[in-house]
Enzyme design. Sequence first.
Site, PDB file in Angstrom:
ATOM      1  N   SER A 251       0.861  -1.182   0.000  1.00  0.00           N
ATOM      2  CA  SER A 251       0.000   0.000   0.000  1.00  0.00           C
ATOM      3  C   SER A 251       0.898   1.234   0.000  1.00  0.00           C
ATOM      4  O   SER A 251       2.124   1.113   0.028  1.00  0.00           O
ATOM      5  CB  SER A 251      -0.895   0.000   1.238  1.00  0.00           C
ATOM      6  OG  SER A 251      -0.114   0.357   2.363  1.00  0.00           O
ATOM      7  N   LYS A 252       0.257   2.392   0.018  1.00  0.00           N
ATOM      8  CA  LYS A 252       1.020   3.652  -0.053  1.00  0.00           C
ATOM      9  C   LYS A 252       2.041   3.774   1.086  1.00  0.00           C
ATOM     10  O   LYS A 252       3.020   4.483   0.962  1.00  0.00           O
ATOM     11  CB  LYS A 252       0.055   4.838  -0.030  1.00  0.00           C
ATOM     12  CG  LYS A 252      -0.745   4.942  -1.316  1.00  0.00           C
ATOM     13  CD  LYS A 252      -0.944   6.399  -1.724  1.00  0.00           C
ATOM     14  CE  LYS A 252      -1.546   6.511  -3.110  1.00  0.00           C
ATOM     15  NZ  LYS A 252      -2.992   6.429  -3.142  1.00  0.00           N
ATOM     16  N   ARG A 253       1.772   3.063   2.186  1.00  0.00           N
ATOM     17  CA  ARG A 253       2.697   3.107   3.322  1.00  0.00           C
ATOM     18  C   ARG A 253       4.089   2.612   2.923  1.00  0.00           C
ATOM     19  O   ARG A 253       5.079   2.959   3.536  1.00  0.00           O
ATOM     20  CB  ARG A 253       2.201   2.175   4.443  1.00  0.00           C
ATOM     21  CG  ARG A 253       1.150   2.769   5.328  1.00  0.00           C
ATOM     22  CD  ARG A 253       0.754   1.780   6.394  1.00  0.00           C
ATOM     23  NE  ARG A 253       0.229   0.544   5.815  1.00  0.00           N
ATOM     24  CZ  ARG A 253       0.689  -0.661   6.092  1.00  0.00           C
ATOM     25  NH1 ARG A 253       1.695  -0.829   6.923  1.00  0.00           N
ATOM     26  NH2 ARG A 253       0.139  -1.733   5.547  1.00  0.00           N
ATOM     27  N   HIS A 254       4.141   1.754   1.922  1.00  0.00           N
ATOM     28  CA  HIS A 254       5.421   1.154   1.530  1.00  0.00           C
ATOM     29  C   HIS A 254       6.122   1.947   0.429  1.00  0.00           C
ATOM     30  O   HIS A 254       7.106   1.493  -0.126  1.00  0.00           O
ATOM     31  CB  HIS A 254       5.190  -0.285   1.052  1.00  0.00           C
ATOM     32  CG  HIS A 254       4.509  -1.136   2.053  1.00  0.00           C
ATOM     33  ND1 HIS A 254       3.183  -1.502   1.952  1.00  0.00           N
ATOM     34  CD2 HIS A 254       4.954  -1.667   3.213  1.00  0.00           C
ATOM     35  CE1 HIS A 254       2.855  -2.232   3.003  1.00  0.00           C
ATOM     36  NE2 HIS A 254       3.903  -2.350   3.776  1.00  0.00           N
ATOM     37  N   GLY A 255       5.609   3.110   0.106  1.00  0.00           N
ATOM     38  CA  GLY A 255       6.208   3.906  -0.975  1.00  0.00           C
ATOM     39  C   GLY A 255       5.150   4.153  -2.035  1.00  0.00           C
ATOM     40  O   GLY A 255       4.020   3.688  -1.915  1.00  0.00           O
TER      41      GLY A 255
END
Length: 484
Positions: A251-255
């Site tokens: 998800s966006k948390r990972h980049g």
Amino acid sequence: MTVRVRFAPSPTGYLHIGGARTCLYNFLFAKSQGGTLILRVEDTDLDRSSRQFEQAQREDLAWLGITFDEGPEIGGHVGPYRQSERHKIYEEVATQLIANGHAFYCFCREEVLERKKAAALAQNLNPAYDGTCYGLTAEEVQDRLAKGEEGVVRFKVPDKSYILHDLVRHEVVFPAGMVGDFVLLRSNKMPTYNFCCVVDDIKMKITHVIRGEDHLNNTLRQLMIYDALGATPPQFAHASLLIGKDRQKLSKRHGATSVAQYREDGYLPEALLNYLCLLGWSHPAEKDVFTMSEIIPLFGIDRFSKSSPIYDLEKLAYINNQHMRLLSVEELASRYSAFTTTHSMFLESPTDWKHRFLNLFKEKAQTLKDFEMYGTQLLSLELESGEEVDQILAMPTTKSIAQFLVDVLTPVVATIPFVTEAQVGAWMDAMKNTLGVKGKPLFLGGRLALTGQPHGPDLKILSSLTPSKILLERAKKLLQKLNS
Ligand code: GLU
């Protein structure tokens, strides 16, 4: 058999890196087999799909260098290639399934179905569709439709198990009773994904379906539809899903998750493709930096991994750096010129300066954007702070070095916009001879005076790339600091 594969994005957002990987695998497979790659736009969700997203996804794919043989803008003999333009085909097939007893009209209202489902679950019973509309005759159906009642076409799920022979996951068994009668055509006549996917894969003569593992449950429904239509399913290859370092779904948390973002962040398309390719496929010689043309002859589904690959931005940055270094300096200059809008000094400088600048920083730059940062540093008048700088400031020789450099630079700045590497070398030698400074104190003091920093790439080249006025300002600033 001629291989025919497809990439079937839903234009409901920007191209996701997971989608780009799926597309890449299909592209490489088609190329390696001398096959055909089709772009099919799955835009039946009218509320969420848009032409803008379709266009944006196509641009991202073009940027990546992925080309199609058939598709909405290219044409082909099995079009149209947008599902929203294929209504008639789906309706015909739905009618055929109804006639053969594999599907039926259902007028059950959504809230009634929900209530029944909740009641079944509360009693630990199977919440699947209970068959209320099975017995409706063709006349009854026509009658209710004519009166304006809303009905869907539902698939009659057979009571049997299915076995998928997946090219990656091998044998996958789906026991009977896993899914209830599912909708094929909604009341507005819009087909559901599983239905049109099968119809199109048959009509488009797709031989292999390569997609993410998240579609496995859909594959069960799709196998049922193939079965009901008496069609042979294509060969399936479900690639494992990308996960983050914390082993959670990407998800966006990972980049960044959209291809467009990586393009904006200064990644090269060939590097992104290289990295995406490695997420679930491995090179026979365990190489991790390669070009697509290099691996086309080596590519095969047999090297897909079953375990979920971890999305690792550091590895991507490493691969991007490697690809930037593989480019000729002329090519790197042309890519960077097309990329940067803010680095005016680069854009306005002569070719020789551009090449020397890129050659100096390309070892360390991870993205094209990093060159902008090095460009900003090149003009910065800020004196870095910190323990190392304090140590250099405390060296008794630093002041005489700064004074020497102010003295030699003052007369030249008006006439010489850039000093040469040889000039800087000569000053260093002169300081050694006249000031008697050598070794670390000379190099550290000289570097701090000319660059404002305790570390950096080759001092002579760096100084020759910096406007002489800036060099002078920095040396003056250091001197002032030491005098205050
Ligand atoms: N439209 C589907 C998606 O974007 C396609 C899945 C498939 O390849 O069948 O996930």
